[in-house]
Design a protein around this motif. Structure first.
Motif, PDB file in Angstrom:
ATOM      1  N   GLU A   1       0.848  -1.184   0.000  1.00 53.92           N
ATOM      2  CA  GLU A   1       0.000   0.000   0.000  1.00 53.92           C
ATOM      3  C   GLU A   1       0.884   1.235   0.000  1.00 53.92           C
ATOM      4  OE1 GLU A   1      -2.763   1.798   3.295  1.00 53.92           O
ATOM      5  OE2 GLU A   1      -3.708   0.051   2.356  1.00 53.92           O
ATOM      6  N   SER A   2       0.533   2.217  -0.813  1.00 53.90           N
ATOM      7  CA  SER A   2       1.295   3.470  -0.884  1.00 53.90           C
ATOM      8  C   SER A   2       0.377   4.623  -0.530  1.00 53.90           C
ATOM      9  CB  SER A   2       1.843   3.672  -2.293  1.00 53.90           C
ATOM     10  OG  SER A   2       2.692   2.617  -2.642  1.00 53.90           O
ATOM     11  N   ARG A   3       0.983   5.715  -0.105  1.00 53.54           N
ATOM     12  CA  ARG A   3       0.196   6.885   0.301  1.00 53.54           C
ATOM     13  C   ARG A   3       0.936   8.160  -0.107  1.00 53.54           C
ATOM     14  NH1 ARG A   3      -1.631   6.764   6.217  1.00 53.54           N
ATOM     15  NH2 ARG A   3      -3.166   5.428   5.258  1.00 53.54           N
TER      16      ARG A   3
ATOM     17  N   VAL B   1       0.612  12.288   0.718  1.00 56.21           N
ATOM     18  CA  VAL B   1      -0.020  13.216   1.653  1.00 56.21           C
ATOM     19  C   VAL B   1       0.452  14.628   1.320  1.00 56.21           C
ATOM     20  CG1 VAL B   1      -0.299  13.847   4.068  1.00 56.21           C
ATOM     21  CG2 VAL B   1      -0.072  11.437   3.440  1.00 56.21           C
TER      22      VAL B   1
ATOM     23  N   SER C   1      -4.995  13.234   1.638  1.00 54.30           N
ATOM     24  CA  SER C   1      -4.336  11.937   1.722  1.00 54.30           C
ATOM     25  C   SER C   1      -4.885  11.035   0.630  1.00 54.30           C
ATOM     26  CB  SER C   1      -4.579  11.314   3.092  1.00 54.30           C
ATOM     27  OG  SER C   1      -4.055  10.014   3.134  1.00 54.30           O
TER      28      SER C   1
ATOM     29  N   THR D   1      -4.488   7.169  -0.815  1.00 56.21           N
ATOM     30  CA  THR D   1      -3.963   5.836  -0.556  1.00 56.21           C
ATOM     31  C   THR D   1      -4.343   4.937  -1.724  1.00 56.21           C
ATOM     32  OG1 THR D   1      -4.346   6.214   1.791  1.00 56.21           O
ATOM     33  CG2 THR D   1      -3.939   3.949   1.125  1.00 56.21           C
ATOM     34  N   PHE D   2      -3.400   4.075  -2.151  1.00 55.68           N
ATOM     35  CA  PHE D   2      -3.675   3.188  -3.276  1.00 55.68           C
ATOM     36  C   PHE D   2      -2.806   1.943  -3.203  1.00 55.68           C
ATOM     37  CE2 PHE D   2      -0.871   6.668  -4.339  1.00 55.68           C
ATOM     38  CZ  PHE D   2       0.272   6.023  -4.769  1.00 55.68           C
ATOM     39  N   GLU D   3      -3.255   0.930  -3.925  1.00 55.17           N
ATOM     40  CA  GLU D   3      -2.476  -0.292  -4.051  1.00 55.17           C
ATOM     41  C   GLU D   3      -1.776  -0.252  -5.404  1.00 55.17           C
ATOM     42  OE1 GLU D   3      -4.985  -3.617  -3.186  1.00 55.17           O
ATOM     43  OE2 GLU D   3      -5.395  -2.908  -1.155  1.00 55.17           O
TER      44      GLU D   3
ATOM     45  N   LYS E   1      -8.198   5.485  -2.458  1.00 53.88           N
ATOM     46  CA  LYS E   1      -9.014   6.147  -1.433  1.00 53.88           C
ATOM     47  C   LYS E   1      -8.465   7.561  -1.249  1.00 53.88           C
ATOM     48  CE  LYS E   1      -8.831   4.849   2.957  1.00 53.88           C
ATOM     49  NZ  LYS E   1      -9.118   4.195   4.256  1.00 53.88           N
TER      50      LYS E   1
END
Length: 66
Positions: free
Chosen positions: A5-7, A9, A20, A22-24, A54
Protein backbone atom coordinates in the motif's frame (compact mmCIF):
# COMPACT_ATOMS: atom_id res chain seq x y z
CA UNK A 1 0.90 -12.54 -3.15
CA UNK A 2 2.25 -9.45 -1.39
CA UNK A 3 0.18 -6.28 -1.24
CA UNK A 4 2.06 -3.01 -0.97
CA UNK A 5 0.00 0.00 0.00
CA UNK A 6 1.29 3.47 -0.88
CA UNK A 7 0.20 6.89 0.30
CA UNK A 8 0.66 10.46 -0.89
CA UNK A 9 -0.02 13.22 1.65
CA UNK A 10 -0.22 16.94 0.87
CA UNK A 11 -0.54 19.59 3.57
CA UNK A 12 1.27 21.80 6.06
CA UNK A 13 0.60 23.99 9.11
CA UNK A 14 -0.76 26.83 6.93
CA UNK A 15 -3.63 24.78 5.42
CA UNK A 16 -6.63 23.67 7.55
CA UNK A 17 -7.00 20.30 5.77
CA UNK A 18 -4.59 17.61 4.63
CA UNK A 19 -5.14 15.65 1.41
CA UNK A 20 -4.34 11.94 1.72
CA UNK A 21 -4.39 9.56 -1.26
CA UNK A 22 -3.96 5.84 -0.56
CA UNK A 23 -3.67 3.19 -3.28
CA UNK A 24 -2.48 -0.29 -4.05
CA UNK A 25 -1.06 -1.42 -7.40
CA UNK A 26 -0.08 1.73 -9.31
CA UNK A 27 1.98 3.05 -12.20
CA UNK A 28 2.92 6.75 -12.49
CA UNK A 29 4.44 8.76 -15.35
CA UNK A 30 5.71 12.25 -14.46
CA UNK A 31 6.62 14.82 -17.13
CA UNK A 32 7.07 18.55 -17.61
CA UNK A 33 6.81 21.01 -20.46
CA UNK A 34 7.42 24.78 -20.74
CA UNK A 35 4.85 26.88 -18.88
CA UNK A 36 2.26 29.04 -20.63
CA UNK A 37 2.56 31.83 -18.03
CA UNK A 38 5.82 33.80 -17.79
CA UNK A 39 5.66 33.67 -13.97
CA UNK A 40 6.05 29.88 -14.01
CA UNK A 41 8.94 27.74 -15.24
CA UNK A 42 7.23 24.44 -16.02
CA UNK A 43 3.87 22.73 -16.28
CA UNK A 44 3.87 19.44 -14.38
CA UNK A 45 1.90 16.39 -15.48
CA UNK A 46 1.31 13.13 -13.62
CA UNK A 47 -0.47 10.27 -15.35
CA UNK A 48 -1.49 7.39 -13.12
CA UNK A 49 -3.14 4.00 -13.27
CA UNK A 50 -4.02 2.69 -9.82
CA UNK A 51 -6.24 0.16 -8.09
CA UNK A 52 -8.20 0.52 -4.84
CA UNK A 53 -7.78 4.28 -4.53
CA UNK A 54 -9.01 6.15 -1.43
CA UNK A 55 -8.94 9.97 -1.24
CA UNK A 56 -9.48 11.72 2.10
CA UNK A 57 -9.51 15.30 3.35
CA UNK A 58 -8.65 15.31 7.05
CA UNK A 59 -8.16 18.18 9.52
CA UNK A 60 -4.53 19.27 9.73
CA UNK A 61 -3.50 18.67 13.34
CA UNK A 62 -0.74 21.31 13.30
CA UNK A 63 -2.83 24.05 11.59
CA UNK A 64 -1.87 27.39 13.17
CA UNK A 65 -4.83 29.42 11.87
CA UNK A 66 -4.95 32.67 9.94
Amino acid sequence: MTEIESRLVFGNCLIPTTLSITFEESHFVYSTKPAVCTLDRFMHFVKCKAENVKVMLAPSLKYTGE
